[in-house]
Design a protein around this motif. Sequence first.
Motif, PDB file in Angstrom:
ATOM      1  N   UNK A  79       5.293  -1.328   0.077  1.00 45.80           N
ATOM      2  CA  UNK A  79       4.873  -1.006   1.432  1.00 45.80           C
ATOM      3  C   UNK A  79       3.386  -0.696   1.418  1.00 45.80           C
ATOM      4  N   UNK A  80       2.773  -0.904   2.567  1.00 50.45           N
ATOM      5  CA  UNK A  80       1.344  -0.663   2.714  1.00 50.45           C
ATOM      6  C   UNK A  80       1.134   0.333   3.834  1.00 50.45           C
ATOM      7  N   UNK A  81       0.419   1.415   3.530  1.00 46.26           N
ATOM      8  CA  UNK A  81       0.138   2.441   4.526  1.00 46.26           C
ATOM      9  C   UNK A  81      -1.352   2.725   4.546  1.00 46.26           C
ATOM     10  N   UNK A  82      -1.924   2.668   5.736  1.00 48.85           N
ATOM     11  CA  UNK A  82      -3.339   2.978   5.923  1.00 48.85           C
ATOM     12  C   UNK A  82      -4.229   2.134   5.005  1.00 48.85           C
ATOM     13  N   UNK A  83      -3.825   0.865   4.817  1.00 47.32           N
ATOM     14  CA  UNK A  83      -4.639  -0.060   4.043  1.00 47.32           C
ATOM     15  C   UNK A  83      -4.459  -0.009   2.536  1.00 47.32           C
ATOM     16  N   UNK A  84      -3.543   0.835   2.046  1.00 44.79           N
ATOM     17  CA  UNK A  84      -3.310   0.960   0.601  1.00 44.79           C
ATOM     18  C   UNK A  84      -1.865   0.610   0.290  1.00 44.79           C
ATOM     19  N   UNK A  85      -1.658  -0.212  -0.740  1.00 45.00           N
ATOM     20  CA  UNK A  85      -0.323  -0.643  -1.117  1.00 45.00           C
ATOM     21  C   UNK A  85       0.309   0.340  -2.100  1.00 45.00           C
ATOM     22  N   UNK A  86       1.633   0.452  -2.025  1.00 40.22           N
ATOM     23  CA  UNK A  86       2.367   1.289  -2.978  1.00 40.22           C
ATOM     24  C   UNK A  86       2.219   0.764  -4.398  1.00 40.22           C
ATOM     25  N   UNK A  87       1.880  -0.517  -4.542  1.00 37.90           N
ATOM     26  CA  UNK A  87       1.675  -1.073  -5.879  1.00 37.90           C
ATOM     27  C   UNK A  87       0.482  -0.420  -6.575  1.00 37.90           C
ATOM     28  N   UNK A  88      -0.483   0.072  -5.781  1.00 38.15           N
ATOM     29  CA  UNK A  88      -1.637   0.757  -6.362  1.00 38.15           C
ATOM     30  C   UNK A  88      -1.210   1.980  -7.165  1.00 38.15           C
ATOM     31  N   UNK A  89      -0.148   2.630  -6.691  1.00 38.11           N
ATOM     32  CA  UNK A  89       0.385   3.812  -7.387  1.00 38.11           C
ATOM     33  C   UNK A  89       1.541   3.454  -8.310  1.00 38.11           C
ATOM     34  N   UNK A  90       1.759   2.148  -8.538  1.00 36.56           N
ATOM     35  CA  UNK A  90       2.810   1.652  -9.431  1.00 36.56           C
ATOM     36  C   UNK A  90       4.187   2.158  -9.006  1.00 36.56           C
ATOM     37  N   UNK A  91       4.449   2.074  -7.696  1.00 39.93           N
ATOM     38  CA  UNK A  91       5.726   2.520  -7.148  1.00 39.93           C
ATOM     39  C   UNK A  91       6.552   1.327  -6.709  1.00 39.93           C
TER      40      UNK A  91
END
Length: 264
Positions: A8-20
């Motif tokens: 999912x992407x919230x406020x322009x940031x993807x959950x993949x960035x946090x390795x979730x």
Amino acid sequence: MALFAHSFNFNGTSSETCQLRLVGFDNDSPLTTLYEKSVIKGDIHIHHPIPVRMGMKYSDVLKIQISVVKEDGSVITDSELRRIRRWLNGCNEPKRLYFTGCENEIFESVDYYGNFISVERFEPTCETYGLKLVFENIAPYAFAKEETHAYTCTDSLNIQLENTSDEINEDYYPVVKIKSNVNQTVTLVNHSDNERALTIYMYRDQILTFYNQDKYIEDNTGIFKMDDWNLTWFRLRPGMNDISITGNCIVDISCAFPRLAGGQ
């Protein structure tokens, strides 16, 4: 219901960035709410057992439950948790949320706007192995992907624009941006709405953005005066709308139509 998606992407940031990655915990609800309404009605009296119905209203805005773990299944450390919380809690204004790679098609091709209102740890032991997140949407429904229709008018122009909202009995108020090429009066008339017209006097290179739903106007010049405008917010009736534009201008009409896609 567990919301299975790639990310999912919230406020322009993807959950993949946090390795979730999104998962389902055993106590996640098996139900998905598309919408919930209640009847607005009068009181029941001894001689009037059938109350007067005054309409219907949504019971609440949508809430979406999202359960996540780390991609490799390892423990979420305190520093990682702080980073996630700063991301999800970093704004008070509603922000866009959307999902990719959804298993359930009702979550595809729609956007939500709102805030995360709850973050809970999933701690089967004394360590954090997952998080349960609750997102609160601004409305009782989701929104179609925003579409912008751009029109260039040198004198007069007739267009058609369809309101495809799932709220088939409600008007829709789009965002309208007008750029004037000369000093002039610009007019937008919706002939499908009893000739309802937005009329505004504008100056050369002035850009006015009408946020018709939220009832405010942005001006790139700072010289806009209420006397320049006829105080009419532009709207679309359900179905096809026949519209005319008058003036030497560029008009962008942006729509994100309501969709009865679910929350939980």
